[in-house]
Scaffold this active site. Structure first.
Site, PDB file in Angstrom:
ATOM      1  N   LYS A  67      -3.097   1.694   7.149  1.00  0.00           N
ATOM      2  CA  LYS A  67      -2.360   2.813   7.723  1.00  0.00           C
ATOM      3  C   LYS A  67      -3.237   3.615   8.675  1.00  0.00           C
ATOM      4  CE  LYS A  67       0.716   6.583   6.392  1.00  0.00           C
ATOM      5  NZ  LYS A  67       1.447   7.221   5.267  1.00  0.00           N
ATOM      6  N   GLU A  97       1.633   4.358  -9.443  1.00  0.00           N
ATOM      7  CA  GLU A  97       1.047   5.210  -8.407  1.00  0.00           C
ATOM      8  C   GLU A  97       2.038   6.276  -7.961  1.00  0.00           C
ATOM      9  OE1 GLU A  97      -2.101   3.792  -5.601  1.00  0.00           O
ATOM     10  OE2 GLU A  97      -0.469   3.997  -4.150  1.00  0.00           O
ATOM     11  N   GLU A 114     -12.465  -0.847   2.230  1.00  0.00           N
ATOM     12  CA  GLU A 114     -12.347  -2.224   1.743  1.00  0.00           C
ATOM     13  C   GLU A 114     -11.745  -3.130   2.812  1.00  0.00           C
ATOM     14  OE1 GLU A 114     -11.381   0.481  -1.878  1.00  0.00           O
ATOM     15  OE2 GLU A 114     -11.025   0.470   0.293  1.00  0.00           O
ATOM     16  N   LYS A 123     -12.940   7.024  -4.936  1.00  0.00           N
ATOM     17  CA  LYS A 123     -13.431   6.607  -3.617  1.00  0.00           C
ATOM     18  C   LYS A 123     -14.511   7.563  -3.116  1.00  0.00           C
ATOM     19  CE  LYS A 123      -9.165   4.411  -1.924  1.00  0.00           C
ATOM     20  NZ  LYS A 123      -8.147   4.445  -0.845  1.00  0.00           N
ATOM     21  N   HIS A 168       4.403 -17.114 -25.275  1.00  0.00           N
ATOM     22  CA  HIS A 168       3.310 -17.656 -26.077  1.00  0.00           C
ATOM     23  C   HIS A 168       2.035 -16.847 -25.908  1.00  0.00           C
ATOM     24  CE1 HIS A 168       5.579 -21.305 -27.150  1.00  0.00           C
ATOM     25  NE2 HIS A 168       6.138 -21.132 -25.956  1.00  0.00           N
ATOM     26  N   GLY A 227       2.224   3.583   1.792  1.00  0.00           N
ATOM     27  CA  GLY A 227       1.727   2.232   1.593  1.00  0.00           C
ATOM     28  C   GLY A 227       2.565   1.365   0.670  1.00  0.00           C
ATOM     29  N   ARG A 228       2.911   1.900  -0.500  1.00  0.00           N
ATOM     30  CA  ARG A 228       3.655   1.076  -1.454  1.00  0.00           C
ATOM     31  C   ARG A 228       5.136   0.956  -1.097  1.00  0.00           C
ATOM     32  NH1 ARG A 228       1.856   5.691  -3.257  1.00  0.00           N
ATOM     33  NH2 ARG A 228       3.190   7.289  -4.185  1.00  0.00           N
TER      34      ARG A 228
END
Length: 510
Positions: free
Chosen positions: A197, A342, A203, A483, A373, A256-257
């Protein structure tokens, strides 16, 4: 006298829970009351059919009435309308949330801007498919959080039968993740998409620099000419070295999400084609239209939020499980983790006051039948009460013997039935308590339009939960502190606790 919000919660708290079996026995119309079938015809983009069933939850008529009163007291209708009209729904940052406009739901000006941005992306995708950038067989998509989870999930779901371009999504700063993508790609026929963005995310930009170095070291004459930037800060992308013809912007008001619908969806369009991407948007818009028009318990995302609030607030459930009985939705639980936790993992209201009760539960899950399982032992016989969502498709995603898909659906339906019914036994180790809740989402098929509708349903479910809790689902300050401290560690600045100092020294960072 209590305020209307407190009064609604008091009414809900006063309802004595009944066993699921007793609720079915007392009301023959229970399935009809708590099931919703949504169907949308989208013309050339396909059709969407989805069945939602909350009859195996402990919701009752009295509870639904009280929840409808709670929604009214929380100004649900007003906040919903603000979401679709460009109102400030993110008060801590003073922003609207315009992701709906990306798929045609929102103020006219924002919808027109989104259509222009979509057309721009479509032109670039078309040019790439036609060979304007030379042979392109691979795309390494670099992002993190919503810039990676959404594209990864959608590409995985929609390319099981093959892709026009092979996509590798890299989010982890761990170099192994990037090296694995390098190993699967031919640098001469690879594009790099950098999704950020701000175009400053550490990162993402570190991985992007390494990807450029990889291209350069492997004989690509113009590494920057192989980069597509997906960002709300196009000037920064151009400054970094990307030609403006390969910068695909999206609005600052798209979080973002919630960004899959914007140019962040570029890898989906490149892998599947623009027609499928437009179908993804159309399926989401169909849910937008339903969410905006339907009232009370007839509103499917709001009804889901009623169930979520019932278990988190009134029954003390700290987790919610999601199991996709379809390999095409293998990454959906991971996607929903970020979307829900978030967005709604907050502790203060929109007024900045402490929330009166628990907020988002921990979202977790997996893929059936593998999960049966692995974790279903706890669901059936453990001490935790965990509401479960099952998601399945009537149509199979494979071309094998129909026995495969029949067995898959049989197991999916059996788990919900078993959680509710339980089973007695003289040996306590073999007894199942039952009366454990589940909900079912059964779609006609997993295609682009249906996937878009499924994602939008969960977005609006998350928003509806936030309204009922009086919180802001569109900020995420909780991710910033770690961060900031990481930067201090890297710069060798500041004082740290004795444990962190010792660990820094052991890790070679001291």
């Amino acid at each position: 006298m209590s305020d209307p919000i407190s009064a609604a919660w008091d009414r809900l708290a006063a309802i004595r829970p009944s066993a699921l079996a007793d609720l079915f026995e007392a009301d023959p119309a229970r399935v009809e009351k708590l099931s919703r079938r949504l169907e949308f015809g989208l013309g050339e983009l396909g059709d969407v059919g989805m069945l939602f069933d909350w009859s195996k939850t402990h919701l009752t008529d009295d509870a639904l009435s009280a929840f409808e009163d709670l929604a009214a007291a929380c100004d649900f209708a007003e906040r919903r309308e603000a979401l679709f009209t460009g109102g400030i729904v993110n008060p801590t940052e003073g922003r609207a949330a315009n992701h709906g406009a990306m798929r045609g739901s929102g103020p006219e000006a924002e919808v027109e801007e989104a259509a222009a941005l979509l057309a721009r992306m479509g032109m670039l995708v078309g040019a790439i498919h036609e060979g304007a950038l030379g042979e392109v067989r691979h795309l390494i998509h670099i992002g993190i959080g919503g810039s990676a989870l959404g594209p990864a999930m959608a590409v995985d779901a929609l390319t099981r039968d093959g892709a026009r371009v092979d996509v590798h999504v890299v989010s982890n700063i761990d170099g192994l993740a990037l090296e694995q993508a390098f190993a699967a790609c031919d640098p001469a026929s690879t594009l790099i998409a950098v999704a950020s963005k701000t175009f400053t995310t550490i990162e993402t930009m570190t991985n992007a620099a390494s990807a450029l170095k990889w291209l350069d070291e492997n004989g690509v004459a113009d590494p920057y000419g192989r980069v597509v930037a997906l960002t709300a800060n196009p000037d920064r992308a151009v400054e970094w070295g990307v030609d403006e013809t390969r910068v695909l912007p999206f609005p600052e008001s798209v979080g973002g999400r919630y960004s899959l619908w914007s140019s962040i969806g570029f890898p989906v369009a490149l892998a599947c084609g623009m027609e499928d991407f437009r179908a993804l948007l159309a399926g989401a818009k169909a849910i937008d239209d339903h969410f905006r028009a339907a009232e009370g318990r007839e509103n499917v995302p709001l009804l889901a939020a009623f169930a979520d609030q019932y278990y988190a607030r009134l029954r003390g459930c700290q987790t919610r499980a999601v199991f996709a009985y379809d390999e095409r939705l293998a990454l959906l639980p991971d996607y929903l983790q970020q979307l829900e936790m978030e967005s709604n993992g907050k502790r203060v209201t929109v007024e900045g006051k402490p929330v009166a009760g628990p907020t988002a539960p921990v979202t977790w899950g997996g893929v059936g039948t593998d999960a049966q399982h692995a974790v279903f032992q706890l669901l059936h016989q453990g001490t935790h009460l965990v509401p479960v969502d099952f998601i399945a498709s009537i149509a199979p995603g494979d071309m094998l013997d129909p026995a495969h898909h029949r067995a898959l659906l049989m197991n999916c339906l059996a788990q919900g039935a078993a959680l509710m019914a339980g089973s007695g036994n003289e040996d306590p180790a073999r007894a199942y308590p039952g009366d454990r809740p589940s909900a079912m989402i059964l779609v006609d098929d997993i295609d682009a339009a249906t996937l878009g509708a499924l994602i939008a349903f969960h977005e609006h479910r998350t928003f509806a939960n936030a309204v009922l809790m009086r919180i802001n689902p569109f900020d995420q300050f909780g991710v910033e502190l770690g961060k900031a401290i990481a930067k201090r560690i890297g710069a060798g600045e500041g004082e740290f606790d004795p444990s962190t100092r010792a660990l820094m020294q052991a890790a070679g960072l001291g």
